[in-house]
Design an enzyme around this catalytic site. Structure first.
Site, PDB file in Angstrom:
ATOM      1  N   THR A  70       0.833  -1.196   0.000  1.00  0.00           N
ATOM      2  CA  THR A  70       0.000   0.000   0.000  1.00  0.00           C
ATOM      3  C   THR A  70       0.873   1.253   0.000  1.00  0.00           C
ATOM      4  OG1 THR A  70      -1.781  -1.114   1.170  1.00  0.00           O
ATOM      5  CG2 THR A  70      -1.673   1.272   1.407  1.00  0.00           C
ATOM      6  N   VAL A 101     -12.590  -5.504   0.973  1.00  0.00           N
ATOM      7  CA  VAL A 101     -12.040  -4.152   1.074  1.00  0.00           C
ATOM      8  C   VAL A 101     -11.302  -4.038   2.407  1.00  0.00           C
ATOM      9  CG1 VAL A 101     -12.557  -1.688   1.198  1.00  0.00           C
ATOM     10  CG2 VAL A 101     -13.895  -3.168  -0.325  1.00  0.00           C
ATOM     11  N   GLY A 102     -10.102  -3.515   2.382  1.00  0.00           N
ATOM     12  CA  GLY A 102      -9.324  -3.343   3.599  1.00  0.00           C
ATOM     13  C   GLY A 102      -9.489  -1.965   4.210  1.00  0.00           C
ATOM     14  N   THR A 137      -0.548   1.203   6.584  1.00  0.00           N
ATOM     15  CA  THR A 137      -0.340   0.045   5.721  1.00  0.00           C
ATOM     16  C   THR A 137      -0.170  -1.178   6.608  1.00  0.00           C
ATOM     17  OG1 THR A 137       1.141  -0.999   4.107  1.00  0.00           O
ATOM     18  CG2 THR A 137       2.142   0.573   5.626  1.00  0.00           C
ATOM     19  N   GLY A 138      -0.764  -2.292   6.212  1.00  0.00           N
ATOM     20  CA  GLY A 138      -0.617  -3.498   7.019  1.00  0.00           C
ATOM     21  C   GLY A 138      -1.778  -4.451   6.835  1.00  0.00           C
ATOM     22  N   THR A 139      -2.030  -5.250   7.858  1.00  0.00           N
ATOM     23  CA  THR A 139      -3.121  -6.227   7.813  1.00  0.00           C
ATOM     24  C   THR A 139      -4.440  -5.492   8.002  1.00  0.00           C
ATOM     25  OG1 THR A 139      -2.673  -6.649  10.153  1.00  0.00           O
ATOM     26  CG2 THR A 139      -1.778  -8.212   8.591  1.00  0.00           C
ATOM     27  N   GLY A 140      -5.122  -5.275   6.904  1.00  0.00           N
ATOM     28  CA  GLY A 140      -6.266  -4.377   6.892  1.00  0.00           C
ATOM     29  C   GLY A 140      -7.366  -4.720   7.861  1.00  0.00           C
TER      30      GLY A 140
END
Length: 307
Positions: free
Chosen positions: A173, A202-203, A224-227
């Site tokens: 991202t 969708v994150g 940014t990361g594990t949504g």
């Protein structure tokens, strides 16, 4: 003392080390981060707005296929790139966002158009692309976003036991946050999501208050990361609330909220700038593509955790 202007950009976090990133990939990523800084800094240094600066910086990264946004985005299980983006300004807290876009070349600019030219905040799927076409934003064929590397990653994921998405744990991202000379803040984030996603997943990136947030009373944030975990924490808004309501310092607020994400099993990173131009980045992964610049000429580009 407040900075003249401040700009931070990121290109995602994850298992990014000198062992996992080839030298040519490192060189390309650093060059792209410099170009993103150049685009945003040119606007801010001429007295332009933080909103214009973050849009310009993110557009540069969307065009670089090294990152998971725009061209080179991660592919869903069906082999299609579906793109999400959001943008927000801290003075009025106006925001625009899109999810599941497949034909609009610059998703962050489509998010800006949603904010500026519609009564809505979030548009999704075919309707978002239709809105983009009506507003004259450049449209491309869906396969324009697809590059061989991402197609190979999808096939490798399908072949792996269990076929778990995002097996390489590189959250590519992209995002930017800025404070301009007038003191206004802005944030923008853009992503292709995770490899192998399906069911219209969708994150956090296009969700105002999760992956993207800007409030002149506190800070601007791009994550940014594990949504899924970032959504559950409401990362952007939570950081700002700690600053605005509890008087927590920016650095501590970012660290504490990332600790909440980690407690839920998530990892990732955040860039943030506050009302005085103070800027931080923190991440709970081995690396994060990141860069910063401000009005006094300071510039830094970094990738690995030890930098």
């Amino acid at each position: 003392m407040a900075q003249d202007w401040t700009l931070l950009v990121h290109g995602g976090s994850g298992i990014i080390t000198r062992d996992t990133l080839a030298p040519d990939g490192e060189q390309r990523a650093r060059a792209a981060l410099h170009r993103a800084l150049d685009a945003g800094a040119a606007i801010l240094d001429s007295g332009g707005s933080s909103l214009d600066a973050v849009e310009a910086a993110v557009r540069v990264l969307e065009e670089d296929s090294h990152f998971n946004a725009g061209r080179g985005a991660a592919l869903g299980l069906d082999g299609v790139a579906t793109l999400d983006a959001a943008i927000m300004t801290g003075d009025t807290r106006a925001a625009g966002a899109v999810a599941g876009v497949t034909c609009t070349r610059a998703p962050v600019s489509l998010a800006r158009a949603v904010m500026d030219d519609s009564p809505h905040v979030l548009l999704a799927g075919r309707g978002a692309d239709e809105f983009a076409a009506e507003r004259g934003l450049e449209q491309v064929a869906p396969d324009w976003f697809v590059i061989p590397e991402r197609a190979a990653q999808l096939e490798a994921m399908k072949a792996a036991p269990g076929g778990v998405f995002d097996t390489d744990m590189k959250y590519g991202t992209v995002g930017a946050v800025a404070r301009d000379r007038t003191g206004h803040l802005a944030a923008a984030t853009s992503t292709g999501g995770v490899t192998g996603k399906r069911w219209g997943r969708v994150g956090d990136s296009p969700i105002v208050g999760a992956g993207t947030w800007a409030d002149d009373r506190a800070c601007a944030v791009s994550a940014t990361g594990t949504g899924e975990q970032f959504l559950r924490v409401g990362v952007g808004h939570e950081i700002a609330a700690r600053i605005r309501l509890s008087g927590e310092a920016l650095d501590a607020a970012v660290r504490d909220v990332l600790a909440e994400v980690r407690a839920l099993g998530g990892t990732g990173g955040v860039i943030a700038v506050d009302a005085d131009g103070g800027a931080v980045w923190h991440f709970t992964t081995p690396g994060m593509y990141r860069a910063r610049a401000n009005g006094d000429g300071t510039r830094q580009v970094a990738i690995f955790g030890a930098e």
